[in-house]
Write an enzyme that holds these catalytic residues in place. Structure first.
Site, short mmCIF file in Angstrom:
data_model
loop_
_atom_site.label_atom_id
_atom_site.label_comp_id
_atom_site.label_asym_id
_atom_site.label_seq_id
_atom_site.Cartn_x
_atom_site.Cartn_y
_atom_site.Cartn_z
N THR A 14 0.84 -1.21 0.00
CA THR A 14 0.00 0.00 0.00
C THR A 14 0.87 1.26 0.00
O THR A 14 0.64 2.19 -0.77
CB THR A 14 -0.89 0.02 1.27
OG1 THR A 14 -1.53 -1.24 1.38
CG2 THR A 14 -1.90 1.13 1.25
N VAL A 15 1.88 1.27 0.87
CA VAL A 15 2.70 2.48 1.01
C VAL A 15 3.63 2.66 -0.19
O VAL A 15 3.71 3.75 -0.77
CB VAL A 15 3.53 2.44 2.33
CG1 VAL A 15 4.44 3.65 2.42
CG2 VAL A 15 2.60 2.36 3.54
N LYS A 107 9.33 0.96 11.60
CA LYS A 107 9.48 1.22 13.05
C LYS A 107 10.06 0.02 13.79
O LYS A 107 10.81 0.16 14.73
CB LYS A 107 8.14 1.64 13.65
CG LYS A 107 6.97 0.72 13.36
CD LYS A 107 6.08 1.27 12.27
CE LYS A 107 5.18 0.19 11.68
NZ LYS A 107 4.02 0.67 11.02
N GLY A 136 2.62 8.06 11.16
CA GLY A 136 2.24 8.26 9.76
C GLY A 136 2.70 9.59 9.19
O GLY A 136 3.89 9.88 9.12
N GLU A 192 -1.24 -3.58 10.18
CA GLU A 192 0.01 -4.26 9.80
C GLU A 192 -0.33 -5.58 9.12
O GLU A 192 -1.44 -6.10 9.26
CB GLU A 192 0.83 -4.55 11.06
CG GLU A 192 1.31 -3.33 11.80
CD GLU A 192 2.16 -2.42 10.94
OE1 GLU A 192 3.20 -2.85 10.45
OE2 GLU A 192 1.76 -1.26 10.74
N LYS A 207 7.04 2.50 18.00
CA LYS A 207 7.08 3.95 17.74
C LYS A 207 7.47 4.70 19.00
O LYS A 207 8.24 5.67 18.97
CB LYS A 207 5.70 4.40 17.23
CG LYS A 207 5.35 3.79 15.88
CD LYS A 207 3.87 3.94 15.55
CE LYS A 207 3.54 3.33 14.20
NZ LYS A 207 2.09 3.23 13.96
N GLY A 304 -2.15 4.42 6.58
CA GLY A 304 -2.74 4.41 5.23
C GLY A 304 -1.71 4.88 4.21
O GLY A 304 -0.71 5.53 4.57
N1 HSE Z 1 -0.58 -0.30 11.39
C1 HSE Z 1 -0.12 1.02 11.65
C2 HSE Z 1 -1.26 1.80 12.29
C3 HSE Z 1 0.33 1.68 10.38
O1 HSE Z 1 -2.40 1.30 12.32
O2 HSE Z 1 -1.02 2.87 12.80
C4 HSE Z 1 1.10 2.93 10.57
O3 HSE Z 1 2.32 2.71 11.22
#
Ligand code: HSE
Length: 437
Positions: A14-15, A107, A136, A192, A207, A304
């Site tokens: 996605t990213v 991360k 994000g 994830e 994080k 996202g």
């Molecule tokens: N799975 C992570 C979230 C994605 O829901 O924040 C962003 O790091």
């Protein structure tokens, strides 16, 4: 004009696909901003045939991301594979060793190997940029690394996982089940690859570990984080929180205390009127409390494709704007060798208010026995209320206690004694209350 910045991207989920799209769609604007073109010249992903809806023409394909990191004609290696070992770690290391700049959204990798990778990057004089790894699209790394120099941080806390905040928001607003909300978060590309990393708090912990290092100048200590996820949060907790003037959020908190630095991730009651309680859905927020600035709150899209791509592209643009001879700033805000050992505060010493929800047998003396166990442990109660349990079980009652400031050790002892007394019919629920403005 300076030479084109050549970018290699490993990982086209996605990213990754969003990053390629943004770099192509915004090429002219990025060239104006950076004074040079940015071109994706190499790609690596698992399946070369899959249609990702993006134009990959002109990019050399590599089956192996490590080969891309080592051999491709690139200036920047962008790692969007994920995972703290395997190809992600090997390719980032290879790229740094080869003297290439690295941008990553990973991360887990930074939480485990960030300091070692920073040492290599600083030795080689290249940038290791990771804005997308935390919260994000919110520029919290830049803020902490660059804008807060001279400030001493006392506490940093936040909503760092979009999936959990999305689930809790919809459970409260729409009365949906945990499972229904999680499915939607996966469908929308927030979660994830393994969503237990989201809901059990590991992603927030990764994080938080990075923010702790930036905040306190300490080596990253992801294994020293107290961790509880949101999978045990029920509609009963959400309703009780609302009645008491609180909302439940999964917070990551790092705080300076007399005995060291506390790092904890757990469901938290925050006052409904607080700013952080108004952060809904996939939005993330980070509050930073410092001696000079006071409290700073940053909020924005936390997960996202587009939110994450925005941060990745910002990191690539920073590299495009840098020039040979430009002195790159250290990865964690100070040289990696200067980071201090992490001094851990014990969770049992944590001081704060607590919400305790007990399901008890409806017998004479139970309420008094519960109150006595609290008094035995020196716990002062702000409120204690009793409800029928609402599930049509007349012999059960719910007792909800809210404590004044006490310690984790006292609460654990009191709850253990109440459990041993034999009045409980279900597992007790304990949720910490966090001071928030
Ligand atoms: N799975 C992570 C979230 C994605 O829901 O924040 C962003 O790091």
């Amino acid at each position: 004009m300076a030479e084109t910045l050549r970018v290699g991207i490993a990982g086209l989920g996605t990213v990754g696909a969003s990053v390629v799209r943004v770099l192509r769609d915004k090429a002219a604007e990025l060239t104006r901003q950076c004074g040079r073109d940015i071109a994706v010249t190499a790609i690596s992903a698992r399946d070369p045939k899959r249609d990702r809806g993006v134009d990959l023409s002109g990019a050399e394909w590599f089956d192996d991301p490590v080969k891309l990191a080592e051999k491709a004609n690139i200036d920047v290696f962008v790692e969007l594979i994920g995972g703290d070992e395997g190809p992600a770690r090997a390719s980032v290391r290879t790229a740094l060793d080869a003297g290439r700049h690295v941008v990553t959204a990973n991360k887990a990798l930074l939480a485990k190997h960030g300091v070692a990778l920073a040492e290599i990057a600083e030795k080689r004089g290249v940038l290791l940029n990771y804005e997308a790894a935390v919260a994000g699209g919110i520029p919290v790394i830049k803020t902490m690394r660059e804008a807060l120099a001279g400030n001493s941080v006392n506490r940093v806390f936040g909503i760092l996982n979009g999936t959990c905040n999305y689930i809790l928001t919809r459970m409260e607003a729409e009365g949906l089940t945990f499972e229904e909300c999680l499915k939607d978060a996966q469908r929308l590309g927030y979660a994830e690859a393994d969503p237990t990393f989201d809901i059990e708090g590991n992603d927030t912990a990764h994080k938080l570990a990075i923010l702790t290092s930036l905040a306190f100048g300490s080596r990253i200590a992801a294994d020293d984080i107290y961790l509880e996820g949101i999978s045990n949060i029920t509609q009963a907790d959400i309703r009780a929180a609302g009645e008491l003037g609180y909302r439940i959020k999964l917070l990551g908190v790092a705080q300076r205390t007399e005995s060291g630095i506390e790092q904890r991730v757990h469901p938290t009651m925050v006052p409904t009127a607080s700013v952080i309680a108004q952060v809904h859905g996939v939005t993330n927020a980070v509050a930073i409390e410092t001696d000079i600035l006071g409290e700073l709150l940053l909020s924005g899209p936390g997960a996202g494709g587009n939110a994450t791509a925005s941060a990745v592209v910002g990191d690539i643009a920073d590299i495009a704007k840098s020039r040979p001879g430009f002195q790159h700033g250290p990865v964690f805000g100070r040289p990696a060798k200067e980071l201090q050992p992490y001094r851990k505060a014990r969770m049992r010493s944590h001081a704060g208010g607590y919400f305790i929800r007990l399901t008890v047998l409806d017998r004479v003396g139970v309420f008094a026995a519960v109150a006595k166990r609290m008094a035995d442990n020196d716990i002062s109660l702000e409120s204690i209320v009793q409800h029928s349990d609402g599930k049509g079980e007349p012999d059960k009652k719910t007792v909800i206690l809210v404590t004044h400031e006490t310690t984790e050790a006292a609460v654990r002892k009191a709850v253990e004694s109440i459990t041993k007394d034999g009045h409980l019919t279900d597992k007790p629920q304990v949720i910490r209350i966090e001071r928030a403005g």
